[in-house]
Scaffold this motif. Structure first.
Motif, PDB file in Angstrom:
ATOM      1  N   VAL A 167       9.293  16.908  39.086  1.00 43.49           N
ATOM      2  CA  VAL A 167       7.946  17.392  39.409  1.00 43.49           C
ATOM      3  C   VAL A 167       7.972  18.901  39.669  1.00 43.49           C
ATOM      4  CG1 VAL A 167       6.107  17.278  41.128  1.00 43.49           C
ATOM      5  CG2 VAL A 167       7.128  15.173  40.260  1.00 43.49           C
ATOM      6  N   LEU A 168       8.978  19.366  40.404  1.00 37.86           N
ATOM      7  CA  LEU A 168       9.066  20.794  40.705  1.00 37.86           C
ATOM      8  C   LEU A 168       9.296  21.638  39.453  1.00 37.86           C
ATOM      9  CD1 LEU A 168      11.245  20.696  43.957  1.00 37.86           C
ATOM     10  CD2 LEU A 168       8.817  21.183  43.790  1.00 37.86           C
ATOM     11  N   GLY A 169       9.858  21.013  38.415  1.00 35.45           N
ATOM     12  CA  GLY A 169      10.122  21.757  37.187  1.00 35.45           C
ATOM     13  C   GLY A 169       8.999  21.720  36.168  1.00 35.45           C
ATOM     14  N   GLN A 170       7.902  21.020  36.452  1.00 38.53           N
ATOM     15  CA  GLN A 170       6.793  20.909  35.507  1.00 38.53           C
ATOM     16  C   GLN A 170       5.976  22.206  35.458  1.00 38.53           C
ATOM     17  OE1 GLN A 170       6.086  18.291  33.409  1.00 38.53           O
ATOM     18  NE2 GLN A 170       8.023  17.412  34.141  1.00 38.53           N
ATOM     19  N   ARG A 171       5.520  22.539  34.276  1.00 37.23           N
ATOM     20  CA  ARG A 171       4.701  23.744  34.128  1.00 37.23           C
ATOM     21  C   ARG A 171       3.334  23.588  34.789  1.00 37.23           C
ATOM     22  NH1 ARG A 171       5.657  25.759  27.825  1.00 37.23           N
ATOM     23  NH2 ARG A 171       7.899  26.204  28.044  1.00 37.23           N
ATOM     24  N   SER A 172       2.834  22.363  34.801  1.00 31.32           N
ATOM     25  CA  SER A 172       1.519  22.123  35.396  1.00 31.32           C
ATOM     26  C   SER A 172       1.573  22.035  36.924  1.00 31.32           C
ATOM     27  CB  SER A 172       0.936  20.812  34.843  1.00 31.32           C
ATOM     28  OG  SER A 172       1.785  19.716  35.141  1.00 31.32           O
ATOM     29  N   PHE A 173       2.741  22.206  37.486  1.00 32.30           N
ATOM     30  CA  PHE A 173       2.888  22.126  38.943  1.00 32.30           C
ATOM     31  C   PHE A 173       2.346  23.414  39.571  1.00 32.30           C
ATOM     32  CE2 PHE A 173       5.368  22.677  42.873  1.00 32.30           C
ATOM     33  CZ  PHE A 173       5.126  21.466  43.491  1.00 32.30           C
ATOM     34  N   ASP A 174       1.302  23.295  40.358  1.00 25.62           N
ATOM     35  CA  ASP A 174       0.620  24.448  40.963  1.00 25.62           C
ATOM     36  C   ASP A 174       1.147  24.638  42.391  1.00 25.62           C
ATOM     37  OD1 ASP A 174      -1.015  26.477  41.728  1.00 25.62           O
ATOM     38  OD2 ASP A 174      -2.904  25.455  41.276  1.00 25.62           O
ATOM     39  N   THR A 175       1.854  25.737  42.618  1.00 21.73           N
ATOM     40  CA  THR A 175       2.434  25.980  43.944  1.00 21.73           C
ATOM     41  C   THR A 175       1.364  26.272  44.991  1.00 21.73           C
ATOM     42  OG1 THR A 175       2.755  28.309  43.339  1.00 21.73           O
ATOM     43  CG2 THR A 175       4.602  26.817  42.987  1.00 21.73           C
ATOM     44  N   LYS A 176       0.252  26.845  44.577  1.00 18.84           N
ATOM     45  CA  LYS A 176      -0.805  27.139  45.546  1.00 18.84           C
ATOM     46  C   LYS A 176      -1.389  25.863  46.126  1.00 18.84           C
ATOM     47  CE  LYS A 176      -2.136  31.525  43.396  1.00 18.84           C
ATOM     48  NZ  LYS A 176      -3.231  32.292  42.751  1.00 18.84           N
ATOM     49  N   VAL A 177      -1.480  24.837  45.290  1.00 16.20           N
ATOM     50  CA  VAL A 177      -1.964  23.541  45.772  1.00 16.20           C
ATOM     51  C   VAL A 177      -0.855  22.798  46.514  1.00 16.20           C
ATOM     52  CG1 VAL A 177      -2.894  21.305  45.062  1.00 16.20           C
ATOM     53  CG2 VAL A 177      -3.661  23.396  43.925  1.00 16.20           C
ATOM     54  N   ALA A 178       0.367  22.904  46.006  1.00 15.43           N
ATOM     55  CA  ALA A 178       1.477  22.120  46.553  1.00 15.43           C
ATOM     56  C   ALA A 178       1.926  22.604  47.928  1.00 15.43           C
ATOM     57  CB  ALA A 178       2.660  22.159  45.592  1.00 15.43           C
ATOM     58  N   LYS A 179       1.706  23.886  48.259  1.00 14.40           N
ATOM     59  CA  LYS A 179       2.188  24.381  49.549  1.00 14.40           C
ATOM     60  C   LYS A 179       1.487  23.704  50.729  1.00 14.40           C
ATOM     61  CE  LYS A 179      -0.959  28.357  49.866  1.00 14.40           C
ATOM     62  NZ  LYS A 179      -1.040  29.834  49.908  1.00 14.40           N
ATOM     63  N   LYS A 180       0.363  23.047  50.443  1.00 10.64           N
ATOM     64  CA  LYS A 180      -0.326  22.290  51.494  1.00 10.64           C
ATOM     65  C   LYS A 180       0.474  21.053  51.887  1.00 10.64           C
ATOM     66  CE  LYS A 180      -4.701  19.824  52.254  1.00 10.64           C
ATOM     67  NZ  LYS A 180      -6.011  19.462  51.652  1.00 10.64           N
TER      68      LYS A 180
END
Length: 506
Positions: free
Chosen positions: A191-204
């Protein structure tokens, strides 16, 4: 006219009407209960089940997910559903994988364990295929599932790094739940390696609390788990710039607790391996925070007895710092001298090797600050009765850069080193060390023969003074022993000659 047409069209029953009907039915049922008629409402049972599902889903997913539609049966394979339903099936499978089973008893819940293992495999393949959409709903579901499976407390007996360092042949301890844990780690890493993974959303969801608990897992005794955690921590550090400072502070706290309190942790080597690549990416000039990390967290790691378990990774981190800024070489060598082992010869060999590596990068200005204390310690190592320590210390003379530093500062260094070489030449028991001592003396004579002869004469003069003092001390002890024996003889003679008194009573 239009209103009349619309009025004639039959209306569909609304949700409110259905709810009213359910309420009326329940009211009628309650009335029946009051009349003494047995009550067995399937609607009430169904309502309770729906409430349970809603409560569980609210724990695993946000409220928006629980109300966002009906989830698909998690046992259905991804290939058997349409593309529109795959995302819902993905969430359903993540939801059911939040159930954790006890692997200490292999016969307990064996069917459920096999089902969960199969679902985890499907999730890993689905993530690797790139078909999943990692919006906020999916990211939250993944984080909840990983937290439920990974975050756990280890028993006290797991903290055995000291025991492992003393018994290198012991087999590592493997976690019986690794068949599930490995798949969860692979899903998280994918999941962390996916291009669609948005860090701005995930940091929550991948917040400081999540990272803190993830760092606690480095104390696992299973080396396979620590190896997976290395990759995940490195990926998190690269993606979440907002958490980098917190990660450095959290790792520093782990090092502090290990050095100054417990000296027990299984993942020091793995944490240092991650930070070796992190340090290589530091920009110049180095921040003050990074220099404090070197002096307060890394250098004290030379103190514990279990240094041999992680020394290679520690030395790499320190070399990375010195390569970034050569002025830090003197700071590192002062730290090594502070924590230098006195009774542990194996640690002493590690210190000498690391010190030589640092000396290869030091400039003359920094070298002058530490050369006196450094070569006093080297002189003690030259005279060590442990032949490997003495032998390794003599090999410093084979290093051209170290030899150049000695040559530039020979008026200070040779008077410190020459007495140690002379003591070896007279008293050391090992033939290899004696040969190396002779070679070192020849090197110093070729470097500056006049200074070497002056140092040799000074050593001989000091030795003659010491011999004179030793001879004077020996004669003093002989006189004291002679005087003591003479007094003992006189007292015994006087006791023998003295007449015995006789008391006569009249």
């Amino acid at each position: 006219m239009l209103k009349q047409i619309l009025a004639r069209i039959p209306r569909k029953s609304s949700k409110a009407d259905s709810l009213n009907a359910v309420e009326n039915n329940s009211g009628n049922n309650n009335a029946n209960v009051g009349n003494g008629v047995p009550f067995n409402s399937s609607c009430t049972v169904l309502s309770n089940k729906l409430n349970v599902v809603k409560r569980v889903s609210s724990v695993i997913f946000p409220a928006s997910i629980a109300s966002g539609g009906q989830l698909v049966d998690p046992q259905v394979p991804f290939k058997d559903v349409s593309n529109a339903e795959k995302q819902s099936l993905f969430l359903s499978k993540l939801n059911i994988c939040c159930l954790v089973y006890d692997f200490n008893d292999p016969d307990q819940n064996s069917t459920e364990k096999d089902l969960k293992h199969q679902i985890l495999l499907e999730l890993g393949d689905f993530v690797a295929s790139g078909s999943a959409k990692f919006n906020e709903t999916a990211i939250a579901a993944v984080c909840k599932m990983c937290a439920a499976n990974l975050f756990r407390e280890f028993p006290p007996k797991c903290n055995s790094i000291v025991a492992r360092s003393e018994n290198e042949d012991d087999q590592p301890v493997f976690d019986p739940a690794w068949c599930h844990l490995q798949l969860v780690y692979e899903i998280l890493l994918g999941v962390l390696g996916q291009r669609s993974f948005d860090t701005k959303v995930a940091k929550k969801y991948l917040d400081q609390k999540f990272i803190f608990k993830l760092l606690d897992l480095f104390d696992s005794e299973d080396p396979r788990e620590r190896d997976c955690l290395k990759s995940i921590l490195h990926r998190l550090y690269g993606k979440f710039m907002v958490h980098r400072s917190y990660m450095r502070k959290a790792v520093s706290n782990i090092f502090y607790r290990f050095v100054f309190e417990t000296e027990q942790h299984n993942g020091i080597a793995e944490l240092l391996e991650v930070f070796g690549s992190v340090i290589s990416g530091f920009t110049l000039p180095l921040k003050e925070e990074h220099k404090l990390f070197l002096s307060r967290a890394l250098i004290p790691l030379h103190k514990p007895k279990s240094l041999g378990v992680y020394h290679q990774q520690l030395a790499y981190c320190i070399v990375q710092f010195v390569e970034k800024e050569q002025k830090l070489a003197s700071v590192v060598i002062k730290g090594l001298l502070k924590y230098w082992p006195v009774t542990n010869s194996q640690k002493e060999l590690m210190f000498i090797s690391e010190m030589e590596e640092i000396l290869e990068m030091i400039n003359n200005a920094e070298f002058e600050q530490i050369m006196v204390s450094l070569f006093r310690r080297i002189g003690c190592c030259l005279n060590s009765y442990h032949f490997q320590v003495a032998e390794r210390s003599h090999y410093l003379w084979n290093n051209d850069h170290v030899l150049n530093l000695i040559a530039h500062n020979r008026h200070v260094i040779m008077p410190i080193i020459f007495p140690a070489l002379e003591r070896n030449n007279r008293h050391h028991w090992n033939k290899t060390v004696l040969n190396l001592t002779q070679n070192a003396r020849k090197v110093l004579f070729r470097m500056d023969e006049e200074l070497a002869l002056a140092c040799q004469s000074k050593v001989e003069e000091e030795n003659s003074k010491l011999n004179a003092v030793a001879e004077s001390r020996r004669l003093t002890w002989e006189r004291l022993e002679t005087a003591g024996s003479f007094q003992t003889m006189q007292s015994s003679i006087s006791t023998a000659i003295e007449p015995s008194t006789c008391i006569v009573a009249c």
